[in-house]
Design an enzyme around this catalytic site. Sequence first.
Site, PDB file in Angstrom:
ATOM      1  N   HIS A  34       0.862  -1.186   0.000  1.00  0.00           N
ATOM      2  CA  HIS A  34       0.000   0.000   0.000  1.00  0.00           C
ATOM      3  C   HIS A  34       0.895   1.231   0.000  1.00  0.00           C
ATOM      4  CE1 HIS A  34       1.085   0.094   4.215  1.00  0.00           C
ATOM      5  NE2 HIS A  34       0.564  -1.104   4.385  1.00  0.00           N
ATOM      6  N   GLY A  36       1.813   3.174   2.277  1.00  0.00           N
ATOM      7  CA  GLY A  36       2.777   3.215   3.384  1.00  0.00           C
ATOM      8  C   GLY A  36       4.093   2.584   2.956  1.00  0.00           C
ATOM      9  N   HIS A  37       3.996   1.378   2.368  1.00  0.00           N
ATOM     10  CA  HIS A  37       5.208   0.720   1.869  1.00  0.00           C
ATOM     11  C   HIS A  37       5.873   1.585   0.800  1.00  0.00           C
ATOM     12  CE1 HIS A  37       2.726  -3.009   2.886  1.00  0.00           C
ATOM     13  NE2 HIS A  37       3.804  -3.162   3.636  1.00  0.00           N
ATOM     14  N   GLN A  61       7.667 -15.252  12.043  1.00  0.00           N
ATOM     15  CA  GLN A  61       7.241 -14.141  12.905  1.00  0.00           C
ATOM     16  C   GLN A  61       5.747 -14.166  13.207  1.00  0.00           C
ATOM     17  OE1 GLN A  61       8.597 -11.083  10.023  1.00  0.00           O
ATOM     18  NE2 GLN A  61       6.768  -9.971  10.635  1.00  0.00           N
ATOM     19  N   ASP A 152       5.361   0.300  12.753  1.00  0.00           N
ATOM     20  CA  ASP A 152       5.784  -0.818  13.591  1.00  0.00           C
ATOM     21  C   ASP A 152       6.860  -0.284  14.532  1.00  0.00           C
ATOM     22  OD1 ASP A 152       4.438  -3.339  12.266  1.00  0.00           O
ATOM     23  OD2 ASP A 152       5.058  -1.987  10.673  1.00  0.00           O
ATOM     24  N   ARG A 189      -3.333  -5.545   6.554  1.00  0.00           N
ATOM     25  CA  ARG A 189      -4.449  -6.259   7.185  1.00  0.00           C
ATOM     26  C   ARG A 189      -5.777  -5.514   7.043  1.00  0.00           C
ATOM     27  NH1 ARG A 189      -0.159  -7.679  10.632  1.00  0.00           N
ATOM     28  NH2 ARG A 189       0.006  -9.928  10.953  1.00  0.00           N
TER      29      ARG A 189
HETATM   30  P1  AMP Z   1       5.045  -5.125   6.421  1.00  0.00           P
HETATM   31  O1  AMP Z   1       4.834  -5.494   4.986  1.00  0.00           O
HETATM   32  O2  AMP Z   1       3.788  -4.924   7.179  1.00  0.00           O
HETATM   33  O3  AMP Z   1       6.028  -6.050   7.104  1.00  0.00           O
HETATM   34  O4  AMP Z   1       5.731  -3.697   6.405  1.00  0.00           O
HETATM   35  C1  AMP Z   1       6.928  -3.464   5.713  1.00  0.00           C
HETATM   36  C2  AMP Z   1       7.454  -2.112   6.098  1.00  0.00           C
HETATM   37  O5  AMP Z   1       6.495  -1.109   5.781  1.00  0.00           O
HETATM   38  C3  AMP Z   1       7.729  -1.980   7.604  1.00  0.00           C
HETATM   39  O6  AMP Z   1       8.913  -1.247   7.811  1.00  0.00           O
HETATM   40  C4  AMP Z   1       6.518  -1.228   8.089  1.00  0.00           C
HETATM   41  O7  AMP Z   1       6.753  -0.473   9.258  1.00  0.00           O
HETATM   42  C5  AMP Z   1       6.253  -0.310   6.904  1.00  0.00           C
HETATM   43  N1  AMP Z   1       4.853   0.160   6.931  1.00  0.00           N
HETATM   44  C6  AMP Z   1       3.745  -0.600   7.072  1.00  0.00           C
HETATM   45  N2  AMP Z   1       2.640   0.184   7.114  1.00  0.00           N
HETATM   46  C7  AMP Z   1       3.080   1.462   7.010  1.00  0.00           C
HETATM   47  C8  AMP Z   1       2.441   2.742   7.007  1.00  0.00           C
HETATM   48  N3  AMP Z   1       1.117   2.868   7.122  1.00  0.00           N
HETATM   49  N4  AMP Z   1       3.209   3.857   6.890  1.00  0.00           N
HETATM   50  C9  AMP Z   1       4.565   3.749   6.786  1.00  0.00           C
HETATM   51  N5  AMP Z   1       5.223   2.565   6.773  1.00  0.00           N
HETATM   52  C10 AMP Z   1       4.500   1.449   6.896  1.00  0.00           C
END
Ligand code: AMP
Length: 299
Positions: A34, A36-37, A61, A152, A189
Amino acid sequence: MLLFSTVRSLKKHLKTLQKGSKGLGFVPTMGALHEGHLSLLRAAKRRGLVTICSIFVNPTQFNDPKDFEKYPITTEQDLAKLRAMGCDLVFLPSVKEIYPSGTTNKKTIDFGFLATTLEGEHRPGHFDGMAQVVERLLRITEPDYLFMGLKDYQQQLIVAQLISYRNMGVKLVSLPTLREKDGLAMSSRNVRLGKDARRKAVSLHKELNYVAAQISTLKIQNLEAVSQKLEAKSLADMIGKYTSASKVRLIKKGFEVEYLEARNAKTLSFPESIREKLVVLVAAKIDGVRLIDNVVVGK
Ligand code: AMP
């Protein structure tokens, strides 16, 4: 954009890669990408780095097998997004590539309180698995910069420790949480939330803001009135009042709250002085979906 699914082929490529003057920026993810990533990738590109993104749903994990099974996988869309963003390299390994000798009985680092509190308490083993995969990915990709999200919060504190314990040269860049228009923190999620739960989910951010605002006010009042300095015990009582009120409102809305707490922003220890920099963190389930979020006080 080049795609690699084996450690061997990626390492071979990285050996000859011209990293340019700025170096290599790495964004590890579990996919279902999304904004954020993508904001992490964008930050890496803005710095002029060659970029590498990994997509790997790390089995070690997940303390809850159902959560692992239900984790969304949208590889084709993910690759299209990364391509559109101009990502240079993508690593899409299998479990066998990352854990060639199996996923059990791995040596773990003792991160102490940082990894046993909050998420560590509610998701036993989660940070061991997370640290395992981050270390393995860092050893494979050998980046100059590692980009992670403050979404996170506890994770990025632990990764900073991991880098220091292992004496790795990589620089960690932690970036702010991207939110939906209504304030809900973006998360892979979120797609699992039903309509009603999605509408209610915004309350998490609202309650974090409420607690953070109350603590900010408390800080201003007490920093000004030096003679009335708050004792650790009364500080805990005051903060406890705000977090309890928030929890009650969330529970009334149907949330199952695992924790909602204000902690020291660097160590996650319990606040002892109003002068400490604090972060308010929450984990709660709604509609069977576990969500986490946090807000740094005074930001
Ligand atoms: P994940 O795929 O959930 O393991 O997240 C991968 C990376 O994206 C991690 O460093 C998360 O902290 C970051 N991340 C996830 N959601 C967000 C968000 N809403 N804003 C900024 N970074 C995010």
